[in-house]
Design an enzyme around this catalytic site. Structure first.
Site, PDB file in Angstrom:
ATOM      1  N   ASP A  51     -13.195  40.881  -0.209  1.00 27.79           N
ATOM      2  CA  ASP A  51     -12.594  40.238   0.957  1.00 27.79           C
ATOM      3  C   ASP A  51     -12.384  38.755   0.683  1.00 27.79           C
ATOM      4  OD1 ASP A  51     -12.338  40.620   4.186  1.00 27.79           O
ATOM      5  OD2 ASP A  51     -13.079  38.626   3.665  1.00 27.79           O
ATOM      6  N   TYR A  56      -9.735  30.266   2.179  1.00 29.57           N
ATOM      7  CA  TYR A  56     -10.946  30.081   1.355  1.00 29.57           C
ATOM      8  C   TYR A  56     -10.619  29.279   0.097  1.00 29.57           C
ATOM      9  CZ  TYR A  56     -12.836  34.074   4.070  1.00 29.57           C
ATOM     10  OH  TYR A  56     -13.233  34.937   5.049  1.00 29.57           O
ATOM     11  N   LYS A  81      -6.082  37.181   4.272  1.00 26.99           N
ATOM     12  CA  LYS A  81      -5.805  36.830   5.683  1.00 26.99           C
ATOM     13  C   LYS A  81      -4.803  35.686   5.770  1.00 26.99           C
ATOM     14  CE  LYS A  81     -10.715  37.760   6.283  1.00 26.99           C
ATOM     15  NZ  LYS A  81     -11.339  37.257   5.037  1.00 26.99           N
ATOM     16  N   HIS A 114      -6.158  35.648  10.546  1.00 28.15           N
ATOM     17  CA  HIS A 114      -7.508  35.094  10.368  1.00 28.15           C
ATOM     18  C   HIS A 114      -8.181  34.696  11.690  1.00 28.15           C
ATOM     19  CE1 HIS A 114     -10.039  33.083   7.036  1.00 28.15           C
ATOM     20  NE2 HIS A 114     -10.805  33.470   8.032  1.00 28.15           N
TER      21      HIS A 114
END
Ligand code: A2P
Length: 285
Positions: A51, A56, A81, A114
């Site tokens: 994931d 990120y 996401k 997200h």
């Protein structure tokens, strides 16, 4: 709970697609060698579900780790996401293509919104979410992604999407002792969604809780293993994050014990004991 006996056992999504029951979480895994190595380690010890997210900032490293792991792409379940700055129809389509490129793959297994646009930030928040979701449906119908869903959505954010042509199949929310989000979970399940739990260790804050430590000790497991197992026994798919090899392995070893009903009940009733502190209607990002 469905009988789960290993990392390659799956939950079935409402469209029939299957998702390995524990995901390797990469939130706060830094871009670069650490994440490349950690992803390889995760695959080596048996994770088949990874994931990540554009925000990120580590998709390139996650992709490199996947390629260097030596396992065939088709054996992995990969999620990413769309970030908040890319909400809307065209921008979401473009964000998806960028994630594919950064990861170095030609499809995703799961793509999520997200965070919801929320009433505290936008007057037209419902319209923004619906436009973003329209792009998700488009990519799903074009078979660029096997399943679509949302993250951090609560009941009021979901309502409008549920009236659209394809419904979200997953809601990924923060889920750990003291933060079970029961109303959201019940609503999502009633509407056919699987709940994924990010930060199953409460970003690490669960690990020093004396009650959880005591229960874990009774089973001869670590507190992290207890929290991950507890999520699974609640029918929630946990996404533990670690960049430490010994912990990556430890977090996958949760299939050889079962938490008794009384302990499940006790943990289910624990008060809030910390977590990320992010609330979908209050975050300013
Ligand atoms: P690290 O990545 O340095 O190993 P969450 O998944 O709830 O967001 O928690 C992630 C945090 O918990 C990270 O700080 C991670 O550290 C730590 N962590 C993950 N697994 C374990 C474990 N088995 N034992 C102790 N700490 C862990």
């Amino acid at each position: 709970m469905t009988k789960l006996s290993s990392m390659i056992d799956t939950f079935q999504l409402c469209n029939g697609y299957r998702i390995p029951c524990i995901g390797y979480g990469t939130w706060q895994a830094p871009d670069g060698e650490t994440t490349v190595k950690s992803v390889k380690e995760a695959v080596k010890v048996g994770y088949r579900h990874i994931d990540t997210a554009a925000c990120y900032g580590n998709e390139k490293s996650v992709g490199q780790g996947i390629r260097e792991s030596g396992i065939d792409r088709s054996q992995l379940f990969i999620t990413s996401k769309v970030w908040n700055t890319e909400r809307g129809y065209e921008t979401t389509l473009a964000a998806f293509e960028k994630s594919l490129k950064d990861l170095g793959v030609d499809y995703l297994d799961l793509y999520l919104i997200h965070w919801p646009a929320s009433p505290s930030q936008f007057d037209d928040w419902e319209k923004i979410n619906a436009e973003t979701w329209r792009a998700m449906i488009q990519m799903y119908k074009a078979k660029k992604v096997r399943a679509i869903g949302v993250s951090n959505f609560m009941k009021h954010h979901l309502r409008a999407l549920l009236e659209m042509e394809v419904k979200p199949m997953v809601n990924q929310i923060e889920f750990h002792p003291g933060q079970m989000q029961r109303e959201t979970v019940d609503y999502c399940r009633a509407n056919g969604m699987l709940i994924e739990g990010f930060s199953p260790l409460g970003t690490g804050k669960m690990l020093s809780n004396p009650d959880l430590m005591e229960i874990a000790e009774k089973y001869g497991r670590s507190t992290a293993q207890l929290c991950i197992r507890w999520a699974l026994q609640n029918g929630v798919l946990p996404l533990p994050k670690s960049v430490t090899p010994v912990r990556i392995a430890e977090n996958s070893q949760v299939f050889d014990f079962e938490i008794a009903e009384a302990d499940m009940e006790y943990i289910n009733n624990m008060p809030y004991i910390g977590g990320s502190g992010n609330h979908p209607d209050k975050v300013m990002f």
